[in-house]
Write a protein that holds these residues in place. Structure first.
Motif, PDB file in Angstrom:
ATOM      1  N   UNK A   9     -57.454  91.193  78.046  1.00  0.00           N
ATOM      2  CA  UNK A   9     -56.817  90.762  76.812  1.00  0.00           C
ATOM      3  C   UNK A   9     -57.776  91.013  75.651  1.00  0.00           C
ATOM      4  N   UNK A  10     -57.336  91.750  74.630  1.00  0.00           N
ATOM      5  CA  UNK A  10     -58.191  92.092  73.487  1.00  0.00           C
ATOM      6  C   UNK A  10     -58.662  90.857  72.724  1.00  0.00           C
ATOM      7  N   UNK A  11     -57.800  89.865  72.624  1.00  0.00           N
ATOM      8  CA  UNK A  11     -58.180  88.647  71.905  1.00  0.00           C
ATOM      9  C   UNK A  11     -59.319  87.917  72.637  1.00  0.00           C
ATOM     10  N   UNK A  12     -59.234  87.861  73.955  1.00  0.00           N
ATOM     11  CA  UNK A  12     -60.290  87.215  74.747  1.00  0.00           C
ATOM     12  C   UNK A  12     -61.593  88.010  74.640  1.00  0.00           C
ATOM     13  N   UNK A  13     -61.490  89.322  74.651  1.00  0.00           N
ATOM     14  CA  UNK A  13     -62.680  90.154  74.485  1.00  0.00           C
ATOM     15  C   UNK A  13     -63.340  89.865  73.139  1.00  0.00           C
ATOM     16  N   UNK A  14     -62.552  89.835  72.078  1.00  0.00           N
ATOM     17  CA  UNK A  14     -63.076  89.560  70.751  1.00  0.00           C
ATOM     18  C   UNK A  14     -63.724  88.192  70.635  1.00  0.00           C
ATOM     19  N   UNK A  15     -63.046  87.184  71.162  1.00  0.00           N
ATOM     20  CA  UNK A  15     -63.605  85.827  71.136  1.00  0.00           C
ATOM     21  C   UNK A  15     -64.892  85.728  71.940  1.00  0.00           C
ATOM     22  N   UNK A  16     -64.948  86.425  73.069  1.00  0.00           N
ATOM     23  CA  UNK A  16     -66.163  86.425  73.881  1.00  0.00           C
ATOM     24  C   UNK A  16     -67.345  86.923  73.058  1.00  0.00           C
ATOM     25  N   UNK A  17     -67.153  88.035  72.362  1.00  0.00           N
ATOM     26  CA  UNK A  17     -68.223  88.578  71.527  1.00  0.00           C
ATOM     27  C   UNK A  17     -68.651  87.603  70.444  1.00  0.00           C
ATOM     28  N   UNK A  18     -67.696  86.970  69.797  1.00  0.00           N
ATOM     29  CA  UNK A  18     -68.013  86.008  68.732  1.00  0.00           C
ATOM     30  C   UNK A  18     -68.828  84.840  69.272  1.00  0.00           C
ATOM     31  N   UNK A  19     -68.439  84.330  70.426  1.00  0.00           N
ATOM     32  CA  UNK A  19     -69.161  83.192  71.003  1.00  0.00           C
ATOM     33  C   UNK A  19     -70.554  83.589  71.486  1.00  0.00           C
TER      34      UNK A  19
ATOM     35  N   UNK B  90     -69.346  89.688  60.772  1.00  0.00           N
ATOM     36  CA  UNK B  90     -68.164  90.250  61.415  1.00  0.00           C
ATOM     37  C   UNK B  90     -68.597  90.773  62.775  1.00  0.00           C
ATOM     38  N   UNK B  91     -67.861  90.434  63.824  1.00  0.00           N
ATOM     39  CA  UNK B  91     -68.215  90.837  65.183  1.00  0.00           C
ATOM     40  C   UNK B  91     -67.156  91.800  65.728  1.00  0.00           C
ATOM     41  N   UNK B  92     -67.609  92.924  66.235  1.00  0.00           N
ATOM     42  CA  UNK B  92     -66.740  93.895  66.904  1.00  0.00           C
ATOM     43  C   UNK B  92     -67.187  93.956  68.357  1.00  0.00           C
ATOM     44  N   UNK B  93     -66.251  93.798  69.284  1.00  0.00           N
ATOM     45  CA  UNK B  93     -66.619  93.673  70.694  1.00  0.00           C
ATOM     46  C   UNK B  93     -65.839  94.644  71.571  1.00  0.00           C
ATOM     47  N   UNK B  94     -66.559  95.244  72.516  1.00  0.00           N
ATOM     48  CA  UNK B  94     -65.955  96.080  73.552  1.00  0.00           C
ATOM     49  C   UNK B  94     -66.503  95.639  74.901  1.00  0.00           C
TER      50      UNK B  94
END
Length: 138
Positions: free
Chosen positions: A4-14, A53-57
């Protein structure tokens, strides 16, 4: 496995928030899907607040989608590769000022694409690996 892209993004932010807290910053996480800033970090010593701003992959060497028209000079951009679970995330840290001043360097052939999908390439980010001092330069 599809993530899930949203979970990936949140993971990076945290993960970024945790690293900043470890470095003695006070951190506020913004919530929502269409936000311009993901985190605010305040330096305990100087009391200066930074926009982040966080960008996560999930894996590298993929490219990060970031439209040049959305880059803000006064923002610090964290490009995060989560990596497999047994390995820690990797952080590449660049200021908005750097991204705007060196668009061709960071974006390469994706700069100004007709379909609008501009991406920051992995190669140019390597020199910004773990560049935590970037926060102090904004």
């Amino acid at each position: 496995m599809k993530y899930n892209k949203q979970i990936t993004g949140l993971s990076g932010e945290y993960f970024v928030a945790a690293e900043l807290l470890k470095r003695n910053y006070q951190v506020a996480i913004t919530m929502g899907n269409a936000k311009a800033i993901d985190l605010y970090a305040t330096d305990e010593e100087t009391e200066k607040t930074y926009s982040i701003q966080v960008k996560t992959l999930r894996k590298k060497p993929n490219c990060f989608t970031l439209h040049t028209r959305k880059i803000r000079e006064d923002t610090v951009y964290f490009f995060v590769y989560l990596n497999p679970i047994e390995r820690p995330p990797e952080y590449y840290i660049v200021t908005g000022r750097e991204l705007l001043a060196q668009k061709k360097h960071f974006y390469g052939a994706s700069l100004g694409r007709r379909d609008g999908r501009e991406t920051v390439n992995h190669g140019p980010l390597r020199e910004h690996f773990e560049a935590w001092d970037k926060l102090k330069s904004v």
